[in-house]
Scaffold this motif. Structure first.
Motif, short mmCIF file in Angstrom:
data_model
loop_
_atom_site.label_atom_id
_atom_site.label_comp_id
_atom_site.label_asym_id
_atom_site.label_seq_id
_atom_site.Cartn_x
_atom_site.Cartn_y
_atom_site.Cartn_z
N VAL A 277 -18.05 -42.00 30.01
CA VAL A 277 -19.15 -41.28 30.08
C VAL A 277 -18.81 -40.49 31.60
O VAL A 277 -18.38 -41.34 32.45
N LYS A 278 -18.75 -39.50 31.66
CA LYS A 278 -18.25 -38.55 32.85
C LYS A 278 -19.46 -37.70 33.34
O LYS A 278 -20.02 -36.79 32.27
N PRO A 279 -19.43 -37.26 34.58
CA PRO A 279 -20.35 -36.47 35.06
C PRO A 279 -19.71 -34.88 34.93
O PRO A 279 -18.50 -35.15 35.13
N PHE A 280 -20.52 -33.91 34.76
CA PHE A 280 -19.85 -32.76 34.75
C PHE A 280 -20.91 -31.62 35.52
O PHE A 280 -22.13 -32.29 35.95
N GLY A 281 -20.66 -30.47 35.81
CA GLY A 281 -21.62 -29.69 36.59
C GLY A 281 -21.69 -29.78 37.99
O GLY A 281 -20.89 -30.44 38.58
N SER A 282 -22.81 -29.97 38.40
CA SER A 282 -23.13 -29.63 39.72
C SER A 282 -22.87 -31.01 40.42
O SER A 282 -22.66 -31.05 41.64
N ASP B 43 -25.69 -34.39 35.04
CA ASP B 43 -25.28 -34.15 33.64
C ASP B 43 -24.13 -34.98 33.36
O ASP B 43 -23.14 -35.08 34.07
N MET B 44 -24.10 -35.85 32.24
CA MET B 44 -23.16 -36.59 31.86
C MET B 44 -22.68 -36.53 30.46
O MET B 44 -23.80 -35.92 29.64
N PHE B 45 -21.43 -36.46 30.19
CA PHE B 45 -21.15 -36.54 28.76
C PHE B 45 -20.41 -37.50 28.11
O PHE B 45 -19.63 -38.28 29.20
N LEU B 46 -20.42 -38.06 27.19
CA LEU B 46 -19.88 -39.04 26.29
C LEU B 46 -18.58 -38.42 25.60
O LEU B 46 -18.57 -37.39 25.09
N ASP B 47 -17.36 -39.09 25.98
CA ASP B 47 -16.13 -38.41 25.63
C ASP B 47 -15.42 -39.52 24.95
O ASP B 47 -15.18 -40.81 25.30
N PHE B 48 -14.89 -39.31 23.74
CA PHE B 48 -13.98 -40.08 23.09
C PHE B 48 -12.49 -39.76 22.83
O PHE B 48 -11.92 -40.34 22.36
N HIS B 49 -12.10 -38.74 23.86
CA HIS B 49 -10.90 -38.20 23.54
C HIS B 49 -9.84 -38.94 24.25
O HIS B 49 -9.71 -39.10 25.49
#
Length: 526
Positions: free
Chosen positions: A179-184, A197-203
């Motif tokens: 889970v990584k933060p993105f944006g500001s 803002d965070m997103f879940l990454d499976f890559h």
């Protein structure tokens, strides 16, 4: 400082990886009200070396503790008990959030001395204005504003910890996920108090391709198949949203917004105090964060100007925290970038120039869009432009106060005004998804209000008598621009408006060729 220069030169991905790894060695402790810092650290050190720590206030005192080794956490967890409360039942999920209480508070209370608390929010605008009045140039004022508003080292650690705690949940289902933060939170333009803002990454693709070449078989996992990626995203977020809601310590007001263009789960994370938005991997959003990170690192004037313009826009009601027809902070940031590309010589390179500098490992195409640009900051030549922020601030308002919004759009790839592809009042090309306008939401009255405010501000900067204002102890320079016009000295304002008001409005009407004057009156009245 040297340390700062070193952190500045790291690539975006290096910084991200380092911080995510750091967050995995971190715990958050709610401390007893009468706290002896030395005692706490001594006790914790019995579980392993502490690499860094700080305290902050958030309904009681909390300590963020970063251990040198990840296994110190399991050692500490072994010593921690399950809350025993008769009046309710607990969900026995063991996280890295702990509460410490003193065993015999009375004997220990006498020796405590207050710990130093790291602020996690910025000062109010009126306090900022007081501080700005003591500076000796607009440039100094802008750096003071930047220092008060930008994310601190401690606040960034807390943001990555919030992501890491959500990752612990996701990892129960998807062990390889991050889970990584993105944006500001990561693009160097975040201000204290902004959402995470965070997103879940499976890559985890690198690992895959190399291993699959070995052996005589094509091998793959049996996985559930769904008709669309969107449906998979919705299902995954729905389950993780339920987990946070049902089992997540301190996760409150969980809202699943799964039918949005980009499905997401919103929740408030009480232990860290952040409002969080969780979505599933969006490579383009990450590239935008990285692009801004590069621009923010190239020259200190970039961030100072962005923070100033955004603060100015907020004070004058041009931006708003609720979505609507207002200009967004992201659009404003892109307008500042464009303005800096247009200086002579340019202060930052265009996206096409950054693409020219990209090497093999930087090459990236996402959904048919070329998102390649250089990631190594040392390959970008520093600008020869030496203009002061005093000049740049005035010129920014001058430039956009007279920009031909009817005909032209803003294109950061080329760093040029380009004919508008369609009739939105404000057209700013999405740097990567070239057929999208990032300011599509902005309507004509809001754009006109922006133009009128920009002109008014440029006029104030050009005509102010700094020395006189300083003698009179009046707000001057940036401080004067952060007071809603008409509030500071109504009589002076009226006189000036008599002289230029009707004329400004007339020239505005001419330049915008308004069909009727009403929409401007409406915008000015808002």
């Amino acid at each position: 400082t040297d340390a700062e220069v070193n952190t500045r030169k790291k690539t975006f991905t290096e910084v991200q990886t380092e911080r995510l790894e750091e967050a995995e060695r971190t715990v958050l402790i709610k401390c007893p009200p009468k706290l002896n810092e030395k005692k706490l650290l001594n006790y914790l050190s019995s579980h392993g070396n502490i690499k860094s720590h700080f305290f902050f206030e958030n309904r009681g005192i909390h300590a963020l503790i970063e251990f040198a080794e990840k296994n110190s956490i399991s050692s500490l967890q072994d010593a921690i008990g399950i809350p025993s409360a008769a009046e309710y039942h607990v969900v026995p999920y063991k996280s890295r959030l702990f509460t410490f209480m003193l065993k015999n508070p009375l004997s220990q209370a006498a020796e405590e001395k207050p710990v130093h608390l790291s602020p996690q929010s910025h000062i109010a605008v009126n306090e900022l204005i007081q501080k700005l009045c003591h500076a000796d140039s607009i440039s100094r004022q802008m750096y003071i504003l930047l220092n008060e508003y930008q994310l601190t080292e401690e606040n960034i650690k807390l943001r990555f910890l919030a992501c890491s705690l959500v990752r612990d949940f996701a990892g129960a289902y998807f062990p390889d996920s991050t889970v990584k933060p993105f944006g500001s939170s990561v693009n160097t333009f975040g201000k204290l108090g902004c959402d995470v803002d965070m997103f879940l990454d499976f890559h985890d693709t690198q690992k895959q391709s190399t291993k699959m070449k070995k052996g005589p078989f094509e091998m793959e996992y049996q996985m559930k198949r769904l008709p669309s990626e969107r449906l998979a995203t919705q299902k995954i977020l729905s389950v993780i949203g339920d987990c946070l809601d049902n089992f997540g310590p301190g996760c409150m007001n969980v809202q699943k917004i799964l039918n949005a263009r980009c499905p997401l789960v919103k929740f408030s994370h009480q232990p860290t105090g952040f409002q969080c938005d969780l979505s599933v991997s969006n490579s383009i959003a990450i590239k935008s964060s990285e692009l801004l990170y590069i621009y923010g690192c190239l020259d200190s004037r970039v961030r100072a100007l962005v923070f100033t313009v955004r603060c100015w826009a907020r004070v004058h009601g041009l931006t708003n925290s609720v979505p609507g027809n207002w200009i967004t902070n992201f659009s404003l940031t892109m307008m500042v970038m464009f303005f800096l590309q247009k200086r002579s010589p340019p202060i930052i390179p265009t996206l096409d120039q950054l693409k020219e500098l990209a090497d093999e490992k930087d090459k990236l195409v996402i959904g048919g869009y070329d998102c390649s640009f250089v990631s190594d900051l040392s390959k970008i030549k520093p600008t020869k432009n030496t203009e002061t922020l005093d000049v740049l601030l005035g010129d920014f308002f001058e430039y956009f106060g007279n920009f031909d919004f009817r005909r032209n759009s803003i294109n950061l790839r080329k760093g040029k005004e380009v004919n508008k592809p369609e009739s939105s009042p404000l057209y700013i090309w999405n740097p990567f998804e070239q057929d999208l306008n990032i300011s599509k939401n902005v309507n004509q009255p809001q754009l006109e209000k922006f133009v009128a405010m920009a002109r008014e501000t440029a006029w104030i900067i050009q005509n102010e008598d700094k020395t006189q204002q300083m003698i009179n102890k009046e707000p001057w320079g940036l401080a004067a621009l952060l007071i809603p016009f008409g509030k500071s000295n109504p009589s002076k304002m009226k006189n000036r408006m008599k002289g230029i008001g009707s004329e400004t409005i007339r020239s505005l009407l001419d330049s915008l060729k308004l069909n009727n004057a009403n929409s401007l009156q409406k915008a000015m009245g808002k």
